[in-house]
Design a protein around this motif. Structure first.
Motif, PDB file in Angstrom:
ATOM      1  N   GLN A  64      -2.756  -1.150  -0.378  1.00 38.71           N
ATOM      2  CA  GLN A  64      -1.807  -0.061  -0.542  1.00 38.71           C
ATOM      3  C   GLN A  64      -2.397   1.217   0.033  1.00 38.71           C
ATOM      4  OE1 GLN A  64      -1.043  -0.007  -4.795  1.00 38.71           O
ATOM      5  NE2 GLN A  64       0.835  -1.174  -4.552  1.00 38.71           N
ATOM      6  N   VAL A  65      -1.524   2.032   0.656  1.00 42.38           N
ATOM      7  CA  VAL A  65      -1.921   3.313   1.225  1.00 42.38           C
ATOM      8  C   VAL A  65      -1.052   4.387   0.587  1.00 42.38           C
ATOM      9  CG1 VAL A  65      -2.025   4.710   3.319  1.00 42.38           C
ATOM     10  CG2 VAL A  65      -2.677   2.307   3.396  1.00 42.38           C
ATOM     11  N   ARG A  66      -1.717   5.422   0.073  1.00 39.34           N
ATOM     12  CA  ARG A  66      -0.977   6.510  -0.551  1.00 39.34           C
ATOM     13  C   ARG A  66      -0.592   7.518   0.526  1.00 39.34           C
ATOM     14  NH1 ARG A  66       0.254   7.949  -5.450  1.00 39.34           N
ATOM     15  NH2 ARG A  66      -1.081   6.332  -6.356  1.00 39.34           N
ATOM     16  N   MET A  67       0.737   7.724   0.688  1.00 39.64           N
ATOM     17  CA  MET A  67       1.251   8.626   1.703  1.00 39.64           C
ATOM     18  C   MET A  67       1.112  10.071   1.242  1.00 39.64           C
ATOM     19  SD  MET A  67       1.998   6.297   3.783  1.00 39.64           S
ATOM     20  CE  MET A  67       2.864   7.157   5.088  1.00 39.64           C
ATOM     21  N   LEU A  72       3.399   4.997  -2.423  1.00 46.40           N
ATOM     22  CA  LEU A  72       2.484   3.947  -2.000  1.00 46.40           C
ATOM     23  C   LEU A  72       3.173   3.038  -0.988  1.00 46.40           C
ATOM     24  CD1 LEU A  72       0.762   2.967  -5.385  1.00 46.40           C
ATOM     25  CD2 LEU A  72      -0.219   4.274  -3.504  1.00 46.40           C
ATOM     26  N   ALA A  73       2.482   2.760   0.104  1.00 46.86           N
ATOM     27  CA  ALA A  73       2.998   1.854   1.135  1.00 46.86           C
ATOM     28  C   ALA A  73       2.081   0.627   1.197  1.00 46.86           C
ATOM     29  CB  ALA A  73       3.052   2.544   2.491  1.00 46.86           C
ATOM     30  N   ARG A  74       2.666  -0.557   1.192  1.00 46.09           N
ATOM     31  CA  ARG A  74       1.901  -1.795   1.227  1.00 46.09           C
ATOM     32  C   ARG A  74       1.452  -2.068   2.668  1.00 46.09           C
ATOM     33  NH1 ARG A  74       1.760  -4.846  -3.081  1.00 46.09           N
ATOM     34  NH2 ARG A  74       1.191  -6.659  -1.809  1.00 46.09           N
ATOM     35  N   VAL A  75       0.225  -2.530   2.801  1.00 53.66           N
ATOM     36  CA  VAL A  75      -0.325  -2.890   4.106  1.00 53.66           C
ATOM     37  C   VAL A  75      -0.964  -4.273   3.998  1.00 53.66           C
ATOM     38  CG1 VAL A  75      -0.712  -0.520   4.855  1.00 53.66           C
ATOM     39  CG2 VAL A  75      -2.488  -1.683   3.580  1.00 53.66           C
ATOM     40  N   ASP A  76      -0.978  -4.963   5.106  1.00 54.27           N
ATOM     41  CA  ASP A  76      -1.549  -6.310   5.137  1.00 54.27           C
ATOM     42  C   ASP A  76      -2.262  -6.492   6.474  1.00 54.27           C
ATOM     43  OD1 ASP A  76      -2.253  -8.915   4.868  1.00 54.27           O
ATOM     44  OD2 ASP A  76      -0.231  -9.744   4.953  1.00 54.27           O
ATOM     45  N   GLN A  77      -3.577  -6.683   6.420  1.00 53.95           N
ATOM     46  CA  GLN A  77      -4.374  -6.863   7.630  1.00 53.95           C
ATOM     47  C   GLN A  77      -4.781  -8.325   7.804  1.00 53.95           C
ATOM     48  OE1 GLN A  77      -4.349  -4.326   9.381  1.00 53.95           O
ATOM     49  NE2 GLN A  77      -3.807  -2.776   7.856  1.00 53.95           N
TER      50      GLN A  77
END
Length: 325
Positions: A64-67, A72-77
């Motif tokens: 998760q990345v806090r804008m 919160l925006a979910r991220v997947d690498q």
């Protein structure tokens, strides 16, 4: 009173605590996420597979990345982990995808500069938007073109190629018109002459050669001197590099780390595995250097001052270690 419910609650907390900690550590601010992406992108560009794998492991842990607005925006690498798991990872393709991700984050993480409005006003107040500051030559040319429009008010538009045209009337070019055209031609020739002379002078201006890797310092004091000179010249990017070299050369002079140009930054950190305090202080210095030098991330005065403090902390700790020994 039975203790069985209390034991059940304690067991549930015990087993759920690692998951709660992992969930908290999986969150990262947008600015930190952008810096981590740029460092990973830089490692992929220079073909440093060892450093890329280490940074990819840090990215994979972020979910998760806090804008900037707090959401919160979910991220997947997962794609990066899968790409590095190949027998021969395609580093150019990985670098291209990371670069696209950095470009996609730019509208969110890079607000307009503080002086953007002043710059816009400065441009808007100059010609051709503001004609009050025009010079005498510009005003004269504007008057000349307006005069030509008055002398030829009925010049027809160029017809289509397939339509018949009437022959030109030589009587329309009076002596006054020829004089005006002659003056305009001389003015145009003079403008071209001065323009060509200015271009010739500009091309002959001496150009200061940029700093290259061939000028690497060999001592701590020399690196500090070059860092101060680059900072005074406004080249904070080169100053960051020289301060990083100063930290490595200082550790080399103290006998704590043998500086080797052939080693990567992560390999230098790995050599300090038996000295955790020194390694922990050098790690943020390495991260800032990678982001600024390889990732071309801008660094302001406040961030540069903090970076100088980190380098000074490495020197202060190693001084205390040397005096204690």
């Amino acid at each position: 009173m039975s203790l069985r419910p209390l034991l059940i609650v304690l067991v549930a907390i015990w087993w759920g605590w690692p998951a709660l900690v992992a969930a908290q550590s999986a969150e990262m601010s947008l600015a930190d996420y952008d810096r981590l992406l740029r460092a990973t992108h830089a490692a992929a560009q220079r073909g440093d597979l060892l450093d890329l794998q280490a940074l990819a492991g840090e990215l994979a842990a972020i979910t998760q990345v806090r804008m900037p607005d707090g959401q919160l925006a979910r991220v997947d690498q997962g794609w990066l982990t899968a790409a590095l798991a190949q027998p021969t990872p395609d580093l150019p393709a990985i670098a291209a995808r990371l670069g696209a991700m950095i470009d996609a984050l730019a509208p969110f993480g890079n607000p307009a500069p503080a002086g953007a409005l002043q710059q816009w006003e400065a441009v808007f107040n100059e010609p051709p938007f503001n004609r009050e500051g025009e010079g005498w030559l510009t005003r004269f040319l504007n008057w000349l073109f307006e005069l030509l429009d008055q002398l030829f008010p009925d010049v027809p538009a160029i017809p289509a190629p397939d339509l018949p045209t009437a022959p030109a009337n030589p009587a329309a070019f009076t002596p006054i018109v020829w004089v005006v055209l002659g003056i305009a031609g001389m003015l145009l020739a003079g403008l071209l002459f001065f323009w060509a002379r200015g271009v010739r002078r500009a091309t002959r201006a001496p150009v200061k050669a940029p700093i290259t890797d061939d000028e690497d310092p060999v001592t701590y004091s020399e690196a500090q001197r070059l860092a101060a000179a680059a900072r005074s010249a406004g080249d904070r990017r080169s100053a960051v590099r020289y301060l990083y070299l100063a930290a490595l050369l200082w550790l080399d002079a103290q006998g704590l780390l043998r500086y080797d140009r052939s080693l990567t930054n992560r390999e230098h950190l790995h050599r300090l595995r038996d000295q955790p305090p020194v390694r922990d202080l050098l790690a943020p210095v390495v991260a800032t250097f990678d982001a600024v030098w390889y990732g071309f991330q801008p660094i302001d005065d406040q961030a540069f001052a903090h970076y100088e403090q980190q380098v000074a902390a490495v020197q202060a700790l190693t001084k205390s270690v040397g005096s204690a020994s």
